[in-house]
Design an enzyme around this catalytic site. Structure first.
Site, PDB file in Angstrom:
ATOM      1  N   HIS A 316      12.279  16.756 -13.868  1.00 33.46           N
ATOM      2  CA  HIS A 316      10.969  16.153 -13.607  1.00 33.46           C
ATOM      3  C   HIS A 316      10.133  17.053 -12.697  1.00 33.46           C
ATOM      4  CE1 HIS A 316       8.395  12.543 -12.359  1.00 33.46           C
ATOM      5  NE2 HIS A 316       8.096  13.465 -11.458  1.00 33.46           N
ATOM      6  N   GLU A 317      10.706  17.476 -11.571  1.00 37.39           N
ATOM      7  CA  GLU A 317       9.936  18.265 -10.606  1.00 37.39           C
ATOM      8  C   GLU A 317       9.596  19.654 -11.148  1.00 37.39           C
ATOM      9  OE1 GLU A 317       8.603  16.836  -8.323  1.00 37.39           O
ATOM     10  OE2 GLU A 317       9.844  15.110  -7.827  1.00 37.39           O
ATOM     11  N   HIS A 320       6.511  19.784 -13.264  1.00 35.67           N
ATOM     12  CA  HIS A 320       5.231  19.762 -12.558  1.00 35.67           C
ATOM     13  C   HIS A 320       4.756  21.165 -12.176  1.00 35.67           C
ATOM     14  CE1 HIS A 320       4.593  15.524 -12.254  1.00 35.67           C
ATOM     15  NE2 HIS A 320       5.581  15.275 -11.427  1.00 35.67           N
ATOM     16  N   ASP A 336       2.072  12.452 -13.490  1.00 35.37           N
ATOM     17  CA  ASP A 336       2.918  11.272 -13.297  1.00 35.37           C
ATOM     18  C   ASP A 336       2.185  10.041 -13.818  1.00 35.37           C
ATOM     19  OD1 ASP A 336       5.151  12.470 -12.095  1.00 35.37           O
ATOM     20  OD2 ASP A 336       4.186  12.479 -10.133  1.00 35.37           O
TER      21      ASP A 336
END
Length: 381
Positions: A316-317, A320, A336
Protein backbone atom coordinates in the site's frame (compact mmCIF):
# COMPACT_ATOMS: atom_id res chain seq x y z
CA UNK A 1 2.25 3.77 -23.71
CA UNK A 2 0.87 7.17 -22.72
CA UNK A 3 -2.20 6.72 -20.53
CA UNK A 4 -3.13 10.22 -19.45
CA UNK A 5 -4.87 11.61 -22.53
CA UNK A 6 -7.26 8.67 -22.74
CA UNK A 7 -7.40 7.60 -19.12
CA UNK A 8 -8.40 11.06 -17.89
CA UNK A 9 -11.56 10.73 -19.96
CA UNK A 10 -12.27 7.30 -18.53
CA UNK A 11 -11.65 8.06 -14.87
CA UNK A 12 -12.81 11.23 -13.08
CA UNK A 13 -10.60 12.88 -10.50
CA UNK A 14 -12.46 11.13 -7.71
CA UNK A 15 -12.80 7.41 -8.16
CA UNK A 16 -16.34 7.10 -6.85
CA UNK A 17 -19.66 8.30 -8.15
CA UNK A 18 -22.25 9.97 -5.93
CA UNK A 19 -24.84 7.42 -4.78
CA UNK A 20 -28.15 8.19 -3.13
CA UNK A 21 -27.78 6.96 0.44
CA UNK A 22 -30.14 7.20 3.40
CA UNK A 23 -28.13 8.42 6.38
CA UNK A 24 -28.52 10.63 9.42
CA UNK A 25 -25.12 12.12 8.64
CA UNK A 26 -24.60 15.05 6.32
CA UNK A 27 -21.33 16.39 4.89
CA UNK A 28 -20.93 19.97 3.68
CA UNK A 29 -17.97 22.14 2.72
CA UNK A 30 -17.15 25.84 2.72
CA UNK A 31 -14.01 27.67 1.64
CA UNK A 32 -11.88 30.59 2.78
CA UNK A 33 -8.91 31.22 0.53
CA UNK A 34 -7.11 27.91 0.09
CA UNK A 35 -8.72 26.41 3.20
CA UNK A 36 -11.63 24.01 2.87
CA UNK A 37 -13.79 23.45 5.95
CA UNK A 38 -15.40 20.00 5.85
CA UNK A 39 -18.31 19.61 8.27
CA UNK A 40 -20.07 16.43 9.37
CA UNK A 41 -23.47 16.93 11.00
CA UNK A 42 -25.38 14.27 12.90
CA UNK A 43 -29.10 14.76 12.25
CA UNK A 44 -30.03 11.56 14.05
CA UNK A 45 -31.55 11.15 17.49
CA UNK A 46 -28.56 9.17 18.78
CA UNK A 47 -24.89 9.99 19.23
CA UNK A 48 -22.41 8.34 16.86
CA UNK A 49 -18.68 7.64 16.82
CA UNK A 50 -17.02 8.25 13.44
CA UNK A 51 -13.78 6.50 12.41
CA UNK A 52 -11.50 9.54 12.30
CA UNK A 53 -8.49 8.68 10.15
CA UNK A 54 -10.58 6.87 7.54
CA UNK A 55 -12.98 9.76 7.01
CA UNK A 56 -13.22 13.39 5.95
CA UNK A 57 -12.37 14.36 9.54
CA UNK A 58 -8.83 13.08 9.07
CA UNK A 59 -6.27 15.91 9.23
CA UNK A 60 -4.49 14.31 6.28
CA UNK A 61 -7.04 15.10 3.57
CA UNK A 62 -8.76 11.72 3.15
CA UNK A 63 -11.54 11.59 0.51
CA UNK A 64 -10.39 14.95 -0.90
CA UNK A 65 -9.31 15.46 -4.51
CA UNK A 66 -8.33 18.64 -6.35
CA UNK A 67 -8.43 19.40 -10.06
CA UNK A 68 -7.74 22.34 -12.33
CA UNK A 69 -9.16 22.75 -15.82
CA UNK A 70 -10.52 19.20 -15.60
CA UNK A 71 -7.15 17.61 -14.83
CA UNK A 72 -6.10 16.05 -11.52
CA UNK A 73 -3.71 18.07 -9.36
CA UNK A 74 -0.85 16.10 -7.87
CA UNK A 75 -0.97 15.35 -4.15
CA UNK A 76 1.98 16.83 -2.21
CA UNK A 77 1.08 15.91 1.35
CA UNK A 78 1.56 12.74 3.38
CA UNK A 79 -0.47 9.60 2.71
CA UNK A 80 -1.42 8.11 6.07
CA UNK A 81 -2.76 4.59 6.59
CA UNK A 82 -4.89 3.94 9.69
CA UNK A 83 -5.23 0.64 11.48
CA UNK A 84 -8.59 -1.04 10.92
CA UNK A 85 -8.38 -3.65 13.68
CA UNK A 86 -7.69 -3.56 17.43
CA UNK A 87 -9.54 -0.25 17.57
CA UNK A 88 -10.59 1.72 20.64
CA UNK A 89 -12.53 4.87 21.37
CA UNK A 90 -9.40 6.90 20.61
CA UNK A 91 -9.73 5.94 16.92
CA UNK A 92 -13.14 7.61 16.64
CA UNK A 93 -14.62 11.12 16.80
CA UNK A 94 -17.76 11.38 18.93
CA UNK A 95 -20.57 13.38 17.30
CA UNK A 96 -23.59 14.02 19.48
CA UNK A 97 -27.16 14.21 18.22
CA UNK A 98 -27.56 17.52 16.38
CA UNK A 99 -23.83 18.24 16.66
CA UNK A 100 -21.44 19.25 13.86
CA UNK A 101 -17.71 18.50 13.74
CA UNK A 102 -15.52 20.42 11.28
CA UNK A 103 -12.12 19.62 9.80
CA UNK A 104 -10.09 22.34 8.06
CA UNK A 105 -7.85 21.31 5.15
CA UNK A 106 -5.42 23.76 3.54
CA UNK A 107 -5.17 22.40 0.01
CA UNK A 108 -2.09 24.51 -0.74
CA UNK A 109 -0.11 22.37 1.73
CA UNK A 110 -1.40 19.05 0.37
CA UNK A 111 -1.68 19.60 -3.39
CA UNK A 112 0.47 21.29 -6.01
CA UNK A 113 -1.35 24.62 -6.30
CA UNK A 114 1.82 26.57 -7.12
CA UNK A 115 0.39 27.64 -10.51
CA UNK A 116 -2.34 29.58 -8.70
CA UNK A 117 -5.78 30.36 -10.03
CA UNK A 118 -9.07 28.55 -9.58
CA UNK A 119 -9.10 24.94 -8.40
CA UNK A 120 -12.01 22.55 -7.96
CA UNK A 121 -12.16 20.62 -4.69
CA UNK A 122 -14.23 17.44 -4.52
CA UNK A 123 -14.99 15.69 -1.24
CA UNK A 124 -16.45 12.22 -1.66
CA UNK A 125 -17.20 11.01 1.87
CA UNK A 126 -16.81 7.38 2.83
CA UNK A 127 -17.68 7.03 6.51
CA UNK A 128 -17.39 4.20 9.02
CA UNK A 129 -19.19 4.33 12.36
CA UNK A 130 -18.19 2.36 15.42
CA UNK A 131 -20.20 -0.67 16.39
CA UNK A 132 -20.93 -1.41 20.04
CA UNK A 133 -17.45 -2.88 20.55
CA UNK A 134 -15.58 -0.09 18.72
CA UNK A 135 -15.16 -2.19 15.62
CA UNK A 136 -15.91 -0.79 12.18
CA UNK A 137 -19.53 -0.77 11.12
CA UNK A 138 -20.73 -1.04 7.53
CA UNK A 139 -19.40 1.64 5.14
CA UNK A 140 -21.58 4.68 4.44
CA UNK A 141 -20.97 6.49 1.15
CA UNK A 142 -22.50 9.94 0.84
CA UNK A 143 -22.92 12.09 -2.28
CA UNK A 144 -19.83 14.02 -3.32
CA UNK A 145 -19.74 17.75 -2.60
CA UNK A 146 -17.67 20.26 -4.56
CA UNK A 147 -16.44 23.82 -4.26
CA UNK A 148 -14.07 26.16 -6.06
CA UNK A 149 -11.12 27.86 -4.40
CA UNK A 150 -8.79 30.54 -5.68
CA UNK A 151 -5.13 30.23 -4.74
CA UNK A 152 -2.43 32.86 -5.15
CA UNK A 153 0.48 31.61 -7.30
CA UNK A 154 3.50 30.66 -5.25
CA UNK A 155 6.59 28.53 -5.23
CA UNK A 156 6.17 24.84 -4.52
CA UNK A 157 7.45 23.98 -1.08
CA UNK A 158 10.85 22.36 -1.30
CA UNK A 159 11.69 19.17 0.54
CA UNK A 160 13.50 19.71 3.81
CA UNK A 161 15.85 16.95 4.92
CA UNK A 162 17.83 17.53 8.08
CA UNK A 163 20.38 14.82 7.42
CA UNK A 164 20.97 11.86 5.18
CA UNK A 165 21.07 8.25 6.31
CA UNK A 166 22.56 5.47 4.23
CA UNK A 167 20.59 2.26 3.74
CA UNK A 168 21.33 -0.50 6.20
CA UNK A 169 23.93 -2.58 4.40
CA UNK A 170 23.16 -5.75 6.37
CA UNK A 171 19.62 -5.81 5.02
CA UNK A 172 18.80 -7.91 1.97
CA UNK A 173 16.55 -5.06 0.86
CA UNK A 174 18.43 -1.85 -0.06
CA UNK A 175 15.39 0.31 0.70
CA UNK A 176 15.46 -0.53 4.42
CA UNK A 177 17.07 2.27 6.43
CA UNK A 178 19.45 2.14 9.37
CA UNK A 179 16.83 2.86 12.03
CA UNK A 180 15.33 -0.61 11.44
CA UNK A 181 16.99 -2.94 13.93
CA UNK A 182 16.27 -6.10 15.90
CA UNK A 183 12.77 -7.55 15.68
CA UNK A 184 11.53 -4.68 13.52
CA UNK A 185 14.27 -5.33 10.97
CA UNK A 186 13.36 -9.01 10.85
CA UNK A 187 9.66 -8.17 10.51
CA UNK A 188 10.11 -5.70 7.67
CA UNK A 189 12.43 -8.06 5.80
CA UNK A 190 9.88 -10.87 6.13
CA UNK A 191 7.12 -8.56 4.88
CA UNK A 192 9.24 -7.41 1.93
CA UNK A 193 10.07 -11.03 1.05
CA UNK A 194 6.34 -11.85 1.11
CA UNK A 195 5.53 -8.78 -0.95
CA UNK A 196 8.11 -9.69 -3.58
CA UNK A 197 6.65 -13.20 -3.85
CA UNK A 198 3.06 -11.95 -4.09
CA UNK A 199 3.84 -9.24 -6.63
CA UNK A 200 5.86 -11.71 -8.69
CA UNK A 201 2.72 -13.83 -8.98
CA UNK A 202 0.60 -10.74 -9.60
CA UNK A 203 2.89 -9.70 -12.46
CA UNK A 204 1.90 -12.91 -14.25
CA UNK A 205 -1.75 -12.82 -13.20
CA UNK A 206 -2.43 -9.25 -14.33
CA UNK A 207 -1.63 -10.24 -17.92
CA UNK A 208 -3.88 -13.30 -17.72
CA UNK A 209 -7.09 -12.54 -19.60
CA UNK A 210 -8.92 -15.15 -17.52
CA UNK A 211 -7.82 -13.76 -14.13
CA UNK A 212 -10.52 -13.78 -11.46
CA UNK A 213 -8.52 -11.46 -9.22
CA UNK A 214 -8.52 -8.36 -11.44
CA UNK A 215 -12.32 -8.45 -11.33
CA UNK A 216 -12.40 -9.24 -7.60
CA UNK A 217 -10.12 -6.50 -6.33
CA UNK A 218 -10.33 -3.79 -9.00
CA UNK A 219 -13.99 -4.33 -9.93
CA UNK A 220 -13.27 -4.48 -13.66
CA UNK A 221 -14.39 -7.76 -15.31
CA UNK A 222 -11.64 -9.27 -17.44
CA UNK A 223 -13.94 -9.44 -20.46
CA UNK A 224 -14.64 -5.70 -20.17
CA UNK A 225 -11.25 -4.41 -19.06
CA UNK A 226 -10.01 -1.79 -21.50
CA UNK A 227 -6.45 -1.86 -22.79
CA UNK A 228 -5.85 1.43 -20.96
CA UNK A 229 -6.91 0.13 -17.54
CA UNK A 230 -5.06 -3.15 -17.99
CA UNK A 231 -2.02 -1.21 -19.20
CA UNK A 232 -2.12 0.91 -16.04
CA UNK A 233 -2.30 -2.18 -13.85
CA UNK A 234 0.50 -3.95 -15.72
CA UNK A 235 2.77 -0.90 -15.52
CA UNK A 236 2.21 -0.34 -11.79
CA UNK A 237 2.63 -4.00 -10.89
CA UNK A 238 5.85 -4.03 -12.95
CA UNK A 239 7.11 -1.00 -11.00
CA UNK A 240 6.31 -2.72 -7.70
CA UNK A 241 8.07 -5.87 -8.85
CA UNK A 242 11.18 -3.91 -9.87
CA UNK A 243 11.23 -2.11 -6.52
CA UNK A 244 10.75 -5.24 -4.43
CA UNK A 245 13.26 -7.38 -6.32
CA UNK A 246 15.98 -4.72 -6.25
CA UNK A 247 15.97 -3.88 -9.95
CA UNK A 248 15.01 -0.36 -8.88
CA UNK A 249 15.92 1.09 -5.50
CA UNK A 250 14.02 4.35 -5.51
CA UNK A 251 12.25 4.19 -2.14
CA UNK A 252 13.39 4.48 1.47
CA UNK A 253 11.67 2.52 4.25
CA UNK A 254 11.99 3.63 7.87
CA UNK A 255 10.95 1.89 11.07
CA UNK A 256 9.33 4.81 12.84
CA UNK A 257 10.44 8.43 12.85
CA UNK A 258 13.81 9.62 11.66
CA UNK A 259 15.55 12.95 11.06
CA UNK A 260 15.97 12.07 7.38
CA UNK A 261 12.21 12.00 6.73
CA UNK A 262 10.55 15.01 5.12
CA UNK A 263 7.36 15.50 7.15
CA UNK A 264 6.10 18.31 4.89
CA UNK A 265 6.22 20.75 7.79
CA UNK A 266 3.77 18.67 9.84
CA UNK A 267 4.12 16.73 13.08
CA UNK A 268 5.00 13.10 12.45
CA UNK A 269 1.90 11.01 11.71
CA UNK A 270 3.44 8.30 13.91
CA UNK A 271 2.49 10.51 16.86
CA UNK A 272 -1.20 10.15 15.93
CA UNK A 273 -3.16 7.31 17.52
CA UNK A 274 -3.86 4.48 15.10
CA UNK A 275 -1.45 5.36 12.27
CA UNK A 276 0.09 2.18 10.83
CA UNK A 277 2.38 3.97 8.42
CA UNK A 278 2.71 6.88 6.03
CA UNK A 279 4.35 7.83 2.75
CA UNK A 280 5.75 11.02 1.30
CA UNK A 281 5.13 10.57 -2.44
CA UNK A 282 7.55 13.32 -3.48
CA UNK A 283 10.58 11.96 -1.62
CA UNK A 284 9.55 8.29 -2.02
CA UNK A 285 9.88 7.79 1.74
CA UNK A 286 7.81 5.29 3.72
CA UNK A 287 7.68 5.11 7.52
CA UNK A 288 6.08 2.30 9.52
CA UNK A 289 4.61 3.26 12.90
CA UNK A 290 3.85 1.42 16.14
CA UNK A 291 0.63 -0.41 15.15
CA UNK A 292 2.41 -1.97 12.15
CA UNK A 293 4.42 -4.17 14.50
CA UNK A 294 1.28 -5.38 16.29
CA UNK A 295 -0.13 -7.21 13.26
CA UNK A 296 1.19 -10.36 11.53
CA UNK A 297 3.74 -10.26 8.72
CA UNK A 298 1.09 -11.80 6.49
CA UNK A 299 -2.42 -13.15 6.90
CA UNK A 300 -4.73 -15.13 4.56
CA UNK A 301 -7.73 -13.09 5.77
CA UNK A 302 -9.08 -10.75 3.09
CA UNK A 303 -11.98 -9.11 4.92
CA UNK A 304 -13.09 -8.47 8.46
CA UNK A 305 -11.22 -7.15 11.49
CA UNK A 306 -8.03 -9.17 10.86
CA UNK A 307 -7.38 -8.37 7.20
CA UNK A 308 -4.48 -6.03 8.06
CA UNK A 309 -0.96 -7.40 7.80
CA UNK A 310 2.51 -5.95 7.33
CA UNK A 311 2.87 -7.23 3.77
CA UNK A 312 -0.25 -5.53 2.42
CA UNK A 313 0.70 -2.40 4.38
CA UNK A 314 4.09 -2.11 2.70
CA UNK A 315 2.59 -2.69 -0.76
CA UNK A 316 0.00 0.00 0.00
CA UNK A 317 2.64 2.54 1.04
CA UNK A 318 5.01 1.79 -1.84
CA UNK A 319 2.16 2.34 -4.29
CA UNK A 320 1.81 5.91 -2.98
CA UNK A 321 5.43 6.70 -3.90
CA UNK A 322 5.68 8.63 -7.14
CA UNK A 323 8.57 6.48 -8.36
CA UNK A 324 6.29 3.43 -8.18
CA UNK A 325 2.74 4.70 -8.67
CA UNK A 326 3.20 7.24 -11.46
CA UNK A 327 3.37 5.55 -14.86
CA UNK A 328 2.52 8.62 -16.91
CA UNK A 329 3.60 12.22 -16.21
CA UNK A 330 0.01 13.39 -16.68
CA UNK A 331 -1.29 11.23 -13.84
CA UNK A 332 -0.85 10.91 -10.08
CA UNK A 333 0.08 7.97 -7.89
CA UNK A 334 -2.88 6.05 -6.41
CA UNK A 335 -4.73 7.83 -3.60
CA UNK A 336 -6.63 6.67 -0.50
CA UNK A 337 -10.29 6.09 -1.33
CA UNK A 338 -10.91 2.85 0.59
CA UNK A 339 -8.94 1.09 3.32
CA UNK A 340 -10.84 -2.20 3.61
CA UNK A 341 -12.31 -4.86 1.35
CA UNK A 342 -15.80 -3.99 2.58
CA UNK A 343 -15.45 -0.40 1.38
CA UNK A 344 -14.63 -1.58 -2.15
CA UNK A 345 -17.85 -3.60 -2.47
CA UNK A 346 -20.14 -0.62 -3.00
CA UNK A 347 -21.87 -0.46 -6.38
CA UNK A 348 -21.17 3.28 -6.62
CA UNK A 349 -17.56 2.83 -7.76
CA UNK A 350 -16.98 4.29 -11.21
CA UNK A 351 -15.68 1.74 -13.72
CA UNK A 352 -11.94 1.38 -13.17
CA UNK A 353 -11.95 3.63 -10.10
CA UNK A 354 -10.23 1.15 -7.80
CA UNK A 355 -7.18 1.20 -10.06
CA UNK A 356 -6.54 4.58 -8.38
CA UNK A 357 -6.91 3.19 -4.84
CA UNK A 358 -3.61 2.26 -3.17
CA UNK A 359 -5.03 -0.38 -0.84
CA UNK A 360 -6.55 -2.31 -3.75
CA UNK A 361 -3.04 -3.28 -4.86
CA UNK A 362 -2.30 -4.81 -1.47
CA UNK A 363 -5.64 -6.66 -1.50
CA UNK A 364 -5.01 -7.88 -5.04
CA UNK A 365 -1.49 -9.08 -4.25
CA UNK A 366 -2.75 -10.96 -1.19
CA UNK A 367 -5.53 -12.61 -3.20
CA UNK A 368 -3.09 -13.78 -5.86
CA UNK A 369 -0.34 -14.66 -3.37
CA UNK A 370 -2.56 -16.85 -1.21
CA UNK A 371 -4.75 -17.98 -4.13
CA UNK A 372 -7.78 -16.95 -2.11
CA UNK A 373 -11.23 -17.96 -3.31
CA UNK A 374 -13.32 -15.41 -5.16
CA UNK A 375 -15.38 -13.75 -3.86
CA UNK A 376 -13.34 -13.11 -0.75
CA UNK A 377 -14.83 -15.22 2.07
CA UNK A 378 -15.92 -13.54 5.31
CA UNK A 379 -13.49 -13.88 8.19
CA UNK A 380 -14.18 -16.70 10.60
CA UNK A 381 -15.39 -15.53 13.99
Amino acid sequence: MRFSSHYALLLPVLARAAPVVQSNLDVSISTTGATVDISVTNHGAEDVDLFTLGSVLSPYGVNVAVSKDGKPVRFRGLFVRPRTSNLSGADFTHIGSGETKTNSVDISTKFDTSSGGEFQVTVSPSLRLADEDFGLGAPISLPAVTASVTVTPGALRKRVLRKSISPRQSSSHPQVQANCVGDQLQSIEAALDNAAEWIGKAKVDVENLTSIYVDEYFRVPVSETSDIIRGMLIARIANLDAELTGTNNTTQIYCGDDDAIDYRGQPSPCLTVGVVGFANPETNQVALCGPNWEIPASSPVCQGPYQDDQTTNIIHELMHCNSVGIVDPGLTAPMDYAYTYEETRSDDWIYGGLVENADSYGMYAKGVGYELPSPCPPAET
